[in-house]
Scaffold this active site. Structure first.
Site, PDB file in Angstrom:
ATOM      1  N   HIS A   1      36.523  47.089  44.699  1.00  0.00           N
ATOM      2  CA  HIS A   1      36.865  46.111  45.740  1.00  0.00           C
ATOM      3  C   HIS A   1      38.340  45.706  45.674  1.00  0.00           C
ATOM      4  CE1 HIS A   1      35.785  42.716  42.869  1.00  0.00           C
ATOM      5  NE2 HIS A   1      36.741  42.102  43.533  1.00  0.00           N
TER       6      HIS A   1
ATOM      7  N   ASP B   1      31.561  49.102  40.385  1.00  0.00           N
ATOM      8  CA  ASP B   1      32.747  48.542  41.051  1.00  0.00           C
ATOM      9  C   ASP B   1      34.050  48.950  40.343  1.00  0.00           C
ATOM     10  OD1 ASP B   1      34.447  47.057  42.609  1.00  0.00           O
ATOM     11  OD2 ASP B   1      33.323  45.184  42.443  1.00  0.00           O
TER      12      ASP B   1
ATOM     13  N   SER C   1      39.071  39.876  38.730  1.00  0.00           N
ATOM     14  CA  SER C   1      38.460  41.149  39.085  1.00  0.00           C
ATOM     15  C   SER C   1      39.333  42.290  38.602  1.00  0.00           C
ATOM     16  CB  SER C   1      38.296  41.259  40.585  1.00  0.00           C
ATOM     17  OG  SER C   1      37.093  40.656  40.938  1.00  0.00           O
TER      18      SER C   1
HETATM   19  N1  ARG Z   1      32.401  38.355  44.611  1.00  0.00           N
HETATM   20  C1  ARG Z   1      33.410  39.232  44.130  1.00  0.00           C
HETATM   21  C2  ARG Z   1      34.790  38.532  44.110  1.00  0.00           C
HETATM   22  O1  ARG Z   1      34.946  37.427  44.538  1.00  0.00           O
HETATM   23  C3  ARG Z   1      33.412  40.578  44.772  1.00  0.00           C
HETATM   24  C4  ARG Z   1      33.726  40.625  46.234  1.00  0.00           C
HETATM   25  C5  ARG Z   1      33.703  41.979  46.863  1.00  0.00           C
HETATM   26  N2  ARG Z   1      32.389  42.430  47.254  1.00  0.00           N
HETATM   27  C6  ARG Z   1      31.742  42.093  48.424  1.00  0.00           C
HETATM   28  N3  ARG Z   1      30.535  42.549  48.646  1.00  0.00           N
HETATM   29  N4  ARG Z   1      32.293  41.347  49.361  1.00  0.00           N
HETATM   30  O2  ARG Z   1      35.776  38.854  44.641  1.00  0.00           O
HETATM   31  N1  ASP Z   2      35.064  38.783  42.307  1.00  0.00           N
HETATM   32  C1  ASP Z   2      36.150  37.951  41.853  1.00  0.00           C
HETATM   33  C2  ASP Z   2      37.516  38.656  42.028  1.00  0.00           C
HETATM   34  O1  ASP Z   2      37.682  39.443  42.927  1.00  0.00           O
HETATM   35  C3  ASP Z   2      35.940  37.500  40.447  1.00  0.00           C
HETATM   36  C4  ASP Z   2      35.268  36.152  40.372  1.00  0.00           C
HETATM   37  O2  ASP Z   2      35.502  35.311  41.244  1.00  0.00           O
HETATM   38  O3  ASP Z   2      34.546  35.938  39.405  1.00  0.00           O
HETATM   39  O4  ASP Z   2      38.475  38.328  41.381  1.00  0.00           O
END
Ligand code: ARG
Ligand code: ASP
Length: 719
Positions: free
Chosen positions: A84, A221, A654
């Protein structure tokens, strides 16, 4: 009886873990934590983590793009981060005929690696405590503006000096603890960073938005890039003659895997936390701001869904937008629930009572700190209604793509209407906009946005007090009372919805064309909102938030004086930090206990729910699963995929390396559990877990799924 007693025992043992896991610590000062880290199992020293005299762990870590972390995993500049995090680059190389998102990509030689203009990675060369230098001219009598100016002057000269020290150096000075301390960060920036490999989305984004922020998780990921340098190993703009960068340090990869209770260290660039905010701010967040923002995004997402479910073209266009809107939306829901469950407001109030009592113990403290809490009371009371308008501006007004699109024209239009404008600057501004316009229309669908417009205008009208509403809203609703009609009319009249007309008008932008844009219904609406905001909200809003910053500076100073033995970590601010914790599951709610790891079995299991599009792994992965063709990555007849631990992380972490007690790479951080997302405000070791990709799953995908042995051979893999 016995069984329930055992369950209670288990829950209790899960509950009474150490509190040691909270915090995102400054690498340069990690000596203060190292004894505790070693007690938890860490085998290295503070010098191994951060050193300016020798290669240390920090030299294998980069700030990737604007908002992620990445780490070096070979002597030839190979870097791993999240899928991502590499998503914009992977998407930009994708076409219908050659769809890297759908099919994945694996360069079989360095010549096949794909350059990414605009992508940069930054290594931290060093950091310095510059508090005394920066604050040396500050006098208590100064206004806040004078203070800021004085700090800026010193900072500018320190930065200019540091940036001359090396090729590609960039420096910045950042406040810590609301300006009680300042640190300078000197980075070396590389801008030739090429895409080396990525699994298809059906692995790299497996689980999609359904599983986002959720455990148990099965997302592969990760993506791979390579840093290139000139022949002297220095940063250089992209050139075919550049060569792979030779890092001072790269991570060896451990195949040992993780067990419950193992020490883990996450070393990366967390973006923003707000652990010091008062009970007033927490209440504002969970009772007002989050619920309204969630509600506005609920509406927007359900409109997106309605269209994407029935139209594949729209589904592709809105995939990234949907993911972005849904990501924060889901986080806010988790955060609100978590803070309510923790009773965070009461906890903060208790702390505030303690503070007030302490500040009343002598006249000096009373004078310095006694006024703070009543002032917080007053300022937050005044802030709340303004903050609501700001939330509606961000979510309802700018949530309409046409309106945020129109906002991009404001600067150019005012330039074009200025008779004394520098023609060169005007052309430069126009060219930037032309590029933006082309990009914008690639992923824009009028029918979706028209419906978003109708819904957002209605929400604004119904919730925001009349004096803060543009006149047209009230007028229109009196006349016809139908938001969809309004949307239809406006979207059929506006030039902004028509890329050809927009580009033609832009093409020879002069005052006549500028006026046509200005009189456009979309621009008028945008401007009515903006004008009202600027006149009635903005100034006071920022006066209050500036005052709050000063209050917090003094409040945090006081908290530190009140508890001189407590170790306080500074809020995350996109600078390099260390979080340490232990691998382990948790009990998220009554009757549920989460295990600490997932395996490829779970991917198959999820794929059996055939109606969930987020759960469709590639055929080849299923074949490998069914024939148990796991190669050296098999553990007890399966392949580990992800694990959770109690490291305190946030957005920006991330892609961060997850290291074991010896400093070897065991995982790549990519998310938090839903029950954990309140950790930006309040960390609780019982519920806060970061989610990491098990590095063995990444190796399995690279090796067995993709057959990219060339990449495996570059790495140093410890059995
Ligand atoms: N929750 C994670 C972070 O804040 C991954 C986001 C990317 N994935 C998604 N399905 N939107 O960034
Ligand atoms: N998914 C998040 C990021 O992209 C990580 C988090 O918020 O724990 O940095």
């Amino acid at each position: 009886m016995r069984k329930s007693f055992l369950l209670i025992l288990l829950a209790v043992s899960l509950t009474f873990r150490g509190m040691a896991d909270e915090g995102m610590w400054i690498p340069m000062l990690i000596g203060k934590n190292i004894a505790e880290m070693q007690r938890m199992g860490f085998k290295l020293t503070a010098e191994d983590i951060y050193s300016v005299n020798k290669a240390s762990l920090k030299d294998a870590i980069v700030h990737f793009g604007g908002g992620c972390t990445g780490e070096l995993i070979s002597a030839e500049g190979l870097l791993i981060t999240n899928h991502h995090c590499g998503y914009p680059e992977i998407q930009s190389h994708s076409t219908v005929e050659n769809n890297l998102l759908a099919n994945g990509f694996w360069a079989s030689s360095k010549a096949e690696e794909l350059p990414n203009p605009g992508l940069k990675v930054r290594f931290l060369v060093r950091m310095d405590d510059v508090t005394n230098l920066v604050l040396k001219n500050i006098a208590p009598s100064m206004t806040e503006q004078e203070r800021a100016k004085s700090i800026q002057q010193v900072a500018d000269s320190l930065i200019a000096k540091a940036e001359k020290e090396g090729i590609g150096y960039e420096a910045s000075i950042r406040p810590f603890y609301y300006g009680n301390q300042y640190y300078m960060f000197v980075y070396q920036v590389f801008e030739d960073v090429r895409l080396v490999g990525t699994p298809p989305e059906s692995i790299g984004k497996f689980g999609g938005d359904t599983d986002n922020w959720v455990w148990p998780r099965h997302t592969g990921d990760f993506s791979l890039f390579r840093i290139y340098a000139d022949k002297n190993n220095n940063p250089a703009p992209y050139s075919p003659s550049n060569v792979p960068y030779k890092p001072k340090k790269f991570f060896k990869i451990s195949m040992k895997g993780v067990n419950e209770g193992d020490f883990t260290l996450v070393y990366g660039f967390p973006g923003r936390t707000q652990q010091f905010i008062t009970s007033h701010a927490v209440r504002l967040l969970i009772d007002q701001s989050n619920p309204h923002k969630i509600n506005l995004r609920d509406i927007r997402l359900s409109i997106f869904n309605k269209f994407t479910e029935s139209n594949d073209t729209i589904a592709i266009k809105y995939a990234a937008k949907h993911a972005r809107v849904a990501n924060a939306w889901k986080k806010w829901i988790g955060e609100t629930m978590g803070l309510r469950r923790l009773d965070a407001v009461s906890k903060k109030q208790e702390q505030e009572s303690m503070f007030a009592a302490w500040a009343a113990t002598n006249p000096e403290l009373k004078e310095r700190y006694g006024w703070l809490l009543p002032t917080f009371d007053r300022l937050y009371a005044e802030l709340a209604p303004l903050s609501l308008v700001v939330d509606y501006r961000n979510e309802a007004v700018y949530g309409v793509e046409m309106l945020s699109f129109a906002s991009r024209f404001e600067r150019l239009l005012s330039m074009a209407l200025d008779p004394g404008v520098d023609k060169g600057k005007l052309a430069e501004q126009r060219n930037k906009l032309v590029e933006y316009v082309r990009d914008f229309f690639k992923d824009f669908e009028l029918s979706v946005d028209r419906e978003v417009f109708a819904a957002m205008m209605q929400a604004y009208y119904e919730r925001i007090p009349q004096q803060l509403q543009p006149e047209f809203l009230g007028k229109f609703i009196q006349q016809s009372g139908n938001w969809r009609e309004l949307a239809k009319q406006i979207y059929s009249q506006t030039a902004f919805a028509d890329s050809v007309r927009v580009l033609t008008l832009l093409n020879d932008i002069d005052s006549t064309n500028a006026r046509e844009f200005l009189n456009d219904p979309i621009f008028s609406i945008y401007f009515e909102f903006e004008d009202l905001y600027r006149k009635n909200v903005q100034k006071r809003y920022f006066e209050i938030t500036d005052s709050l910053d000063i209050l917090y500076r003094t409040y945090v100073e006081g908290l530190m004086r009140m508890q001189p033995d407590k170790r306080f970590f500074p809020d995350a601010n996109s600078t390099l930090r260390i979080a340490y914790g232990k691998v382990g599951g948790f009990a998220p709610r009554d009757g549920v206990v989460y295990d600490y790891y997932t395996t490829i079995d779970g991917i198959y299991e999820k794929s059996q729910q055939r109606d969930v599009p987020d759960y469709v792994p590639p055929k080849r992965l299923i074949e490998l699963y069914q024939t148990k063709d796991f190669g050296p990555y098999a553990v007890n007849g399966t392949v580990p995929v992800a694990f959770i631990a109690s490291n305190h992380t946030t957005g920006g972490n991330s892609g961060s390396p997850v290291l074991d007690a010896e400093g070897n790479l065991i995982g790549v951080n990519f998310d938090r559990c839903w029950e954990s997302t309140m950790s930006d405000v309040m960390f609780d070791p019982n519920y806060c877990r970061n989610i990491s990709l098990d590095i063995r799953y990444a190796l399995f995908v690279i090796d067995k799924y993709a057959g990219a042995k060339n990449l495996i051979n570059e790495m140093v893999i410890l059995q």
